[in-house]
Design an enzyme around this catalytic site. Structure first.
Site, PDB file in Angstrom:
ATOM      1  CB  CYS A  98      -0.950   0.011   1.187  1.00  0.00           C
ATOM      2  SG  CYS A  98      -2.158  -1.309   1.114  1.00  0.00           S
TER       3      CYS A  98
ATOM      4  CE  LYS B 267     -14.458   4.705   6.680  1.00  0.00           C
ATOM      5  NZ  LYS B 267     -15.087   4.679   5.339  1.00  0.00           N
TER       6      LYS B 267
ATOM      7  CG  HIS C 217      -6.631   2.477   0.765  1.00  0.00           C
ATOM      8  ND1 HIS C 217      -5.465   2.965   0.216  1.00  0.00           N
ATOM      9  CD2 HIS C 217      -6.256   1.467   1.596  1.00  0.00           C
ATOM     10  CE1 HIS C 217      -4.440   2.267   0.691  1.00  0.00           C
ATOM     11  NE2 HIS C 217      -4.889   1.352   1.521  1.00  0.00           N
TER      12      HIS C 217
END
Ligand SMILES: [Zn+2]
Lengths: 138, 383
Positions: free
Chosen positions: B83, B328, B332
């Protein structure tokens, strides 16, 4: 899980084998080649007792692919009595109120759904020790 | 090393783009960044992406994007750090431009996740964890964060609802961002009642599955005046790592890679946490926000929830986080998120963040985290 990979993992999965550093005495799970503390290479193999306490836990409601038949299932991090933490599924938790700090012990169970190759993948899980000193207890 | 600046930014909306491929999204974001910069020249392309092989059946991604954008035969490479891939792609561009190897470098972050059902995406995201000792045991990514969250609640005597301000703040900010996915504010009650993913983590603790692409054009600061838009300097660029397995840390509640990368970035930029005007935080889960604020020096250990409850993370607070919605609220798209954060940080520093503008922002930090805190890329940008 691919069969050669499962075969390679059998020491850790069946016997909870990790590594011990001859340089600084630290022990590790999972096994590793180089000690991150003192940088000694060529660590020896050590089998852990499988006894420990629950460091944290969660109930998985939304499972990844390959775990649908088990869901919902409990997972935890266990502090082994020899020191290392292990992340694993928990077993035999039905009707048990899980709590951080409770004693647990390793058992060998099926860890995922059946796969096309037909072999069932077994490995370590941890179950609550409800009667310390009783059968299977320390 | 040469001083490096960001001279152009572009992004697609973050959404479930059913009718658009990874190629379509990439072309749109890159075209927008090049238009923004008003610079024709591109010497190299670095693509931040985590899951194109797993979810789109496509590797060799950077060459595909270079081709689709008419940029052949430039150097083009995919950068993967779970990520943190987006932040890592800018890091690669900074090394290339800073060293003098290239002058104008495009950074793209792209991810296409919504072609799959939830169990497939859950499995794909778990590729960032330890395959043999976490993922193979059915420990999903949400489960790893749930283990951290329960332990945090235990050590600091916190209740789950005390994490609500992170999610409420993200949705409030996302409502001000036209590119965000979740543009509806939420209440604390909605947070509490949201369905469980991996107890105690629920849907509103977690950043959503989505598609998107964002792009930056990077150049030496000495050349940056040629661009159409005011340049924003990269004052610090740092990557740090920790164990892949969460259980292998001395204390899983200490995010050492996050702490190390932030500390080195403060040193590089010659700033302190109190000098940061806004922080694009990697809020993949509410617990990640708490651990990150503590690791980066904005809160003492165990006091991040108090900081959030006091409203200090809001746009008008002293350390605004996720100013355009964060992971959020904006959504994402994992390998793209780091580049979205940087685009948003640039917009803030240029004073172009619209209703989400942090007044007088001149120093911003963007941090991209991969795995359960196992790789952290921190950038500090300044006007
Ligand atoms: Zn050692």
């Amino acid at each position: 899980m691919e069969l050669p990979r499962y075969h390679r993992l059998r020491g850790a999965y069946y016997r909870l084998e990790g590594s011990a550093c001859p340089g600084c005495e630290r022990r590790f799970f999972p096994p590793r080649a180089v000690c991150p503390s003192c940088k000694t290479a060529g660590l020896g193999t050590v089998a852990f007792s499988g006894r420990g306490t629950l460091y944290s836990w969660s109930r998985v409601v939304q499972p990844p692919r390959g775990f649908a038949s088990l869901a919902p299932y409990d997972v935890g991090m266990v502090r082994l009595e020899e020191g290392p933490l292990v992340t694993a599924q928990l077993a035999d938790t039905e009707g048990v109120e899980l709590a951080i700090g409770m004693p647990v012990e390793m058992v060998t169970r099926k860890i995922r759904d059946a796969e096309e190759h037909g072999y069932i993948v077994y490995g370590y899980k941890f179950r609550p020790l409800l009667r310390p000193g009783g059968a299977g207890g320390p | 090393m040469r001083d490096v600046s960001i001279v152009g930014v572009g992004q697609t909306a973050v959404a479930e783009h059913w009718d658009r491929s990874i190629r379509d999204l990439s072309v749109e974001a890159i075209a927008a960044a090049r238009r923004d910069a008003g610079v024709e020249r591109v010497d190299a392309l670095f693509v931040g992406n985590m899951l194109s092989g797993e979810l789109a059946g496509q590797e060799n991604l950077a060459t595909l994007v270079a081709d689709a954008c008419g940029l052949l035969p430039i150097e083009a490479l995919k950068i993967e750090a779970a990520c943190a891939s987006g932040g890592a792609a800018l890091r690669a561009a900074c090394l290339a431009v800073g060293s003098g190897a290239h002058d104008y470098v495009l950074v793209l972050g792209v991810e296409k996740m919504t072609d799959h059902l939830t169990d497939g995406v859950t499995s794909a995201l778990a590729l960032a964890a330890d395959a043999d000792y976490e993922a193979a045991h059915g420990i999903s990514f949400a489960a790893l964060n749930a283990l951290l969250m329960r332990r945090y609640m235990h050590e600091h005597r916190a209740r789950h609802e005390e994490f609500a301000p992170f999610s409420v703040n993200a949705h409030r900010n996302a409502a001000l961002n036209p590119h965000a996915m979740y543009r509806t504010p939420i209440t604390v009650d909605e947070f509490i009642q949201s369905p469980v993913v991996a107890d105690p983590i629920n849907i509103l603790d977690s950043a959503g599955i989505c598609d998107g692409a964002a792009a930056l054009l990077v150049a030496p600061s000495s050349e940056a005046r040629r661009a159409r838009r005011p340049p924003v300097r990269v004052a610090a660029s740092v990557c740090a790592t920790d164990t892949l397995g969460l259980a292998e840390r001395r204390d899983p509640l200490v995010w050492q890679a996050v702490a190390d990368s932030a500390r080195l970035a403060y040193d590089q930029a010659k700033v302190k946490p109190k000098d940061i005007d806004l922080f694009e935080i990697h809020d993949a889960f509410t617990i990640v926000s708490a651990l990150t604020l503590e690791a980066c020096g904005f809160a003492d250990r165990g006091s991040a929830l108090k900081l959030a409850a006091e409203g200090r993370i809001a746009l008008e607070g002293d350390i605004p986080i996720g100013t355009m919605g964060g992971l959020k609220g904006r959504g994402h798209p994992v390998g793209a998120s780091g580049v979205y954060q940087l685009v948003e940080c640039v917009l803030q520093l240029r004073g172009e963040a619209g209703p989400a503008q942090v007044k007088g922002a001149s120093i911003g930090m963007a941090q991209s985290v991969g795995g359960s805190g196992s790789v952290a890329v921190t950038h500090i940008l300044a006007t």
